[in-house]
Design a protein around this motif. Structure first.
Motif, PDB file in Angstrom:
ATOM      1  N   TRP A 215    -137.121  40.948 -43.596  1.00 20.27           N
ATOM      2  CA  TRP A 215    -135.974  40.716 -42.897  1.00 20.27           C
ATOM      3  C   TRP A 215    -136.276  40.138 -41.459  1.00 20.27           C
ATOM      4  N   ILE A 216    -137.640  40.300 -41.069  1.00 20.27           N
ATOM      5  CA  ILE A 216    -138.051  39.463 -39.863  1.00 20.27           C
ATOM      6  C   ILE A 216    -137.986  37.941 -40.206  1.00 20.27           C
ATOM      7  N   MET A 217    -138.617  37.602 -41.249  1.00 19.81           N
ATOM      8  CA  MET A 217    -138.395  36.166 -41.950  1.00 19.81           C
ATOM      9  C   MET A 217    -137.052  35.791 -41.844  1.00 19.81           C
ATOM     10  N   LEU A 218    -135.850  36.218 -42.182  1.00 20.44           N
ATOM     11  CA  LEU A 218    -134.699  36.025 -42.192  1.00 20.44           C
ATOM     12  C   LEU A 218    -134.106  35.890 -40.804  1.00 20.44           C
ATOM     13  N   ALA A 219    -134.596  36.659 -40.004  1.00 18.32           N
ATOM     14  CA  ALA A 219    -133.969  36.346 -38.211  1.00 18.32           C
ATOM     15  C   ALA A 219    -134.622  35.109 -37.959  1.00 18.32           C
ATOM     16  N   LEU A 220    -135.978  34.773 -38.246  1.00 18.08           N
ATOM     17  CA  LEU A 220    -136.860  33.594 -37.842  1.00 18.08           C
ATOM     18  C   LEU A 220    -136.068  32.323 -38.669  1.00 18.08           C
ATOM     19  N   LEU A 221    -135.700  32.349 -39.754  1.00 17.04           N
ATOM     20  CA  LEU A 221    -135.113  31.382 -40.525  1.00 17.04           C
ATOM     21  C   LEU A 221    -133.645  31.278 -39.928  1.00 17.04           C
ATOM     22  N   ALA A 222    -132.906  32.096 -39.347  1.00 15.38           N
ATOM     23  CA  ALA A 222    -131.371  32.022 -38.777  1.00 15.38           C
ATOM     24  C   ALA A 222    -131.882  31.024 -37.460  1.00 15.38           C
ATOM     25  N   GLY A 223    -132.787  31.724 -36.710  1.00 16.51           N
ATOM     26  CA  GLY A 223    -133.075  30.784 -35.353  1.00 16.51           C
ATOM     27  C   GLY A 223    -133.528  29.229 -35.886  1.00 16.51           C
ATOM     28  N   LEU A 224    -134.120  28.905 -36.929  1.00 14.49           N
ATOM     29  CA  LEU A 224    -134.593  27.664 -37.198  1.00 14.49           C
ATOM     30  C   LEU A 224    -133.404  27.091 -37.520  1.00 14.49           C
ATOM     31  N   TYR A 225    -132.403  27.490 -38.451  1.00 18.43           N
ATOM     32  CA  TYR A 225    -131.172  26.701 -38.828  1.00 18.43           C
ATOM     33  C   TYR A 225    -130.063  26.588 -37.238  1.00 18.43           C
ATOM     34  N   LEU A 226    -130.045  27.522 -36.605  1.00 18.45           N
ATOM     35  CA  LEU A 226    -129.341  27.167 -35.089  1.00 18.45           C
ATOM     36  C   LEU A 226    -130.175  26.136 -34.636  1.00 18.45           C
ATOM     37  N   ALA A 227    -131.575  25.935 -34.472  1.00 14.71           N
ATOM     38  CA  ALA A 227    -132.220  24.958 -33.575  1.00 14.71           C
ATOM     39  C   ALA A 227    -131.772  23.588 -34.370  1.00 14.71           C
ATOM     40  N   THR A 228    -131.498  23.483 -35.503  1.00 20.07           N
ATOM     41  CA  THR A 228    -131.410  22.099 -36.158  1.00 20.07           C
ATOM     42  C   THR A 228    -130.103  21.737 -35.759  1.00 20.07           C
ATOM     43  N   LEU A 229    -129.062  22.710 -35.395  1.00 22.19           N
ATOM     44  CA  LEU A 229    -127.572  22.174 -35.233  1.00 22.19           C
ATOM     45  C   LEU A 229    -127.855  21.595 -33.643  1.00 22.19           C
ATOM     46  N   GLN A 230    -128.786  21.620 -32.823  1.00 21.55           N
ATOM     47  CA  GLN A 230    -128.886  21.302 -31.435  1.00 21.55           C
ATOM     48  C   GLN A 230    -129.547  19.823 -31.400  1.00 21.55           C
ATOM     49  N   VAL A 231    -130.093  19.511 -32.595  1.00 22.68           N
ATOM     50  CA  VAL A 231    -131.050  18.222 -32.229  1.00 22.68           C
ATOM     51  C   VAL A 231    -130.099  17.033 -32.683  1.00 22.68           C
ATOM     52  N   ARG A 232    -130.043  16.061 -31.973  1.00 23.76           N
ATOM     53  CA  ARG A 232    -129.303  14.839 -32.099  1.00 23.76           C
ATOM     54  C   ARG A 232    -130.037  13.550 -33.044  1.00 23.76           C
ATOM     55  N   GLU A 233    -129.454  13.084 -33.873  1.00 22.93           N
ATOM     56  CA  GLU A 233    -130.186  11.763 -34.553  1.00 22.93           C
ATOM     57  C   GLU A 233    -130.369  11.092 -33.348  1.00 22.93           C
ATOM     58  N   PRO A 234    -131.722  10.521 -33.658  1.00 25.36           N
ATOM     59  CA  PRO A 234    -132.104   9.281 -32.503  1.00 25.36           C
ATOM     60  C   PRO A 234    -131.355   8.398 -32.666  1.00 25.36           C
ATOM     61  N   PRO A 235    -130.882   7.588 -31.574  1.00 20.40           N
ATOM     62  CA  PRO A 235    -130.119   6.337 -31.291  1.00 20.40           C
ATOM     63  C   PRO A 235    -130.785   5.206 -32.241  1.00 20.40           C
ATOM     64  N   GLY A 236    -129.824   4.268 -32.807  1.00 21.61           N
ATOM     65  CA  GLY A 236    -130.559   3.087 -33.371  1.00 21.61           C
ATOM     66  C   GLY A 236    -130.682   3.416 -34.728  1.00 21.61           C
ATOM     67  N   GLY A 237    -130.327   2.367 -35.541  1.00 21.15           N
ATOM     68  CA  GLY A 237    -130.875   2.695 -37.113  1.00 21.15           C
ATOM     69  C   GLY A 237    -132.098   2.291 -37.305  1.00 21.15           C
ATOM     70  N   GLU A 238    -132.573   2.675 -38.745  1.00 20.42           N
ATOM     71  CA  GLU A 238    -133.816   2.103 -39.048  1.00 20.42           C
ATOM     72  C   GLU A 238    -133.816   0.806 -39.756  1.00 20.42           C
ATOM     73  N   PRO A 239    -134.753   0.079 -39.646  1.00 23.68           N
ATOM     74  CA  PRO A 239    -135.022  -1.355 -40.412  1.00 23.68           C
ATOM     75  C   PRO A 239    -134.791  -1.175 -41.905  1.00 23.68           C
ATOM     76  N   GLY A 240    -133.927  -2.104 -42.422  1.00 20.73           N
ATOM     77  CA  GLY A 240    -133.929  -2.036 -43.924  1.00 20.73           C
ATOM     78  C   GLY A 240    -134.894  -2.952 -44.429  1.00 20.73           C
ATOM     79  N   GLY A 241    -134.344  -3.686 -45.733  1.00 18.45           N
ATOM     80  CA  GLY A 241    -135.556  -4.293 -46.232  1.00 18.45           C
ATOM     81  C   GLY A 241    -135.959  -3.659 -47.607  1.00 18.45           C
ATOM     82  N   ASP A 242    -136.751  -4.406 -48.360  1.00 17.94           N
ATOM     83  CA  ASP A 242    -137.565  -3.978 -49.655  1.00 17.94           C
ATOM     84  C   ASP A 242    -138.436  -2.844 -49.416  1.00 17.94           C
ATOM     85  N   ALA A 243    -137.804  -1.549 -49.110  1.00 18.22           N
ATOM     86  CA  ALA A 243    -138.380  -0.306 -48.863  1.00 18.22           C
ATOM     87  C   ALA A 243    -139.536   0.027 -50.013  1.00 18.22           C
ATOM     88  N   ALA A 244    -139.302  -0.101 -51.199  1.00 15.71           N
ATOM     89  CA  ALA A 244    -139.937   0.236 -52.458  1.00 15.71           C
ATOM     90  C   ALA A 244    -141.112  -0.617 -52.510  1.00 15.71           C
TER      91      ALA A 244
END
Length: 383
Positions: A161-190
């Motif tokens: 039960w304690i783990m479930l409460a912490l995992l719920a807090g983790l999910y809520l925290a992800t909702l607050q984080v924005r994607e960093p601006p600017g795309g990542e460079p492409g190219g032949d990644a492989a």
């Protein structure tokens, strides 16, 4: 990076590592309470760590292809929360094995992608990563110290039960984080990834990280049980876990300056030397509380110095669009493959030889890491 983004990034680390602080130290005692043997505990812990071999690479590939990470991170946090609830439905070995495999596939996969997000957010200030990451250590300390005291007074059956409460807090925290601006460079990644993985210093880094985390497998699986077997209470075990991470926090505050001053390779090598000493002491003088205190203070090196320096090297060797897969490889080969092999082998040693042999085995693994890291450092110096 703005103050608000710094706080949001830090909150993710806080809840993620608080969930680790609730899970790793006390999952072994929880399973022991259910009647599982040392070998079964080692196997179940190995399943959790083994998902790190595959999951981070799958998710790293998806994130690198999509060019965004936060939607994938949010999905992983949500599904991890929902699947962990399966622990409450049944307590059989095979049921728990399946639930833990599915849960950890998502739980383990999100951290490497979030590390890449954090480093992109920091930009040229990537050496300040440790100042964000230390909030994870604070979350771990509060969880492990608080639960060490709490689980001496209430049943350990409250742990899910304690783990479930912490995992719920983790999910809520992800909702607050924005994607960093600017795309990542492409190219032949492989093709670029293949070229990076052929470099001797990169091979040495990944091998050194494998040995470091393999040596930690016995620690995460059995440290609480080991301390309790010496006659110490669960509260003392929790305080010892917290002490180790408190030492880690202090080092994280210093790491930006230490990396700039000494370089990452020497710090990784030093961390492995001190880790070898740590496990040897744990095998030989576990009944001494002052010795246990010193052993836990060495966590500053075996995790704090090592992780911040290793992340710095991964960031350098896997630039641009390779960040996701670089972080995934670091996680899967070290925390995943290394941690799984360390946990699995330690379970059989615990039952078949002795508890002390588990930590002698860990010292040998860390010692092998010293040899590999020294070779990588020397190759970097002579280039």
């Amino acid at each position: 990076m703005s103050v608000n983004q710094h706080v949001r990034l830090s909150s993710f680390y806080f809840f993620y590592f608080a969930s680790i602080g609730a899970f790793m130290p006390f999952w072994g005692p929880y399973l022991a309470e259910l009647g599982f043997t040392g070998s079964q505990i080692g196997e179940l812990m190995a399943i959790i760590l083994a998902t790190k071999i595959v999951a981070p690479n799958v998710w790293g590939w998806l994130a690198d292809r999509a060019g965004v990470r936060m939607p994938i991170i949010r999905l992983g946090a949500l599904v991890g929360l929902l699947t962990f609830g399966g622990v409450l439905l049944h307590s059989g070995y095979w049921w728990l094995a399946v639930v833990m495999a599915v849960f950890s596939f998502f739980w383990n996969a999100i951290l490497p992608q979030f590390e890449a997000t954090t480093l992109r957010s920091l930009g040229h200030g990537s050496h300040r990563y440790a100042l964000v990451r230390l909030w994870g250590s604070i979350g771990f300390i509060l969880a492990v110290a608080g639960l060490g005291w709490l689980l001496d007074t209430v049943s350990i059956q409250w742990l899910p039960w304690i783990m479930l409460a912490l995992l719920a807090g983790l999910y809520l925290a992800t909702l607050q984080v924005r994607e960093p601006p600017g795309g990542e460079p492409g190219g032949d990644a492989a093709g670029a990834l293949s070229a990076v993985l052929r470099r001797p210093e990169v091979i040495a880094l990944l091998l050194a990280c494998f040995f470091m985390q393999a040596s930690h497998g016995p620690y995460y699986a059995f440290f609480t049980l080991y301390v309790e077997a010496q006659g110490f209470s669960r509260a003392v075990a929790g305080q010892l876990w917290a002490l180790g991470v408190a030492a880690e926090v202090m080092v994280f505050l210093l790491m930006p300056r230490l990396i700039l001053r000494f370089g990452a390779w020497p710090l990784v090598t030093l961390a492995l030397v001190l880790t070898t000493l740590r496990w040897w002491l744990l095998a030989t003088v576990p009944e001494s509380l002052p010795a246990l205190v010193m052993i836990q203070l060495l966590h500053a090196a075996s995790y704090g110095v090592y992780h911040a320096a290793a992340i710095s090297l991964v960031h350098v060797y896997f630039p641009g669009r390779l960040q996701g897969r670089g972080q995934a490889l670091y996680s899967s080969l070290s925390f995943g493959l290394g941690g799984a092999i360390g946990s699995l082998a330690s379970g059989y040693l615990w039952d078949g030889v002795s508890p002390a042999s588990v930590y002698l085995f860990a010292a040998v693994l860390a010692g092998a890491g010293v040899v590999v890291a020294t070779a990588g450092w020397m190759h970097r110096v002579v280039r």
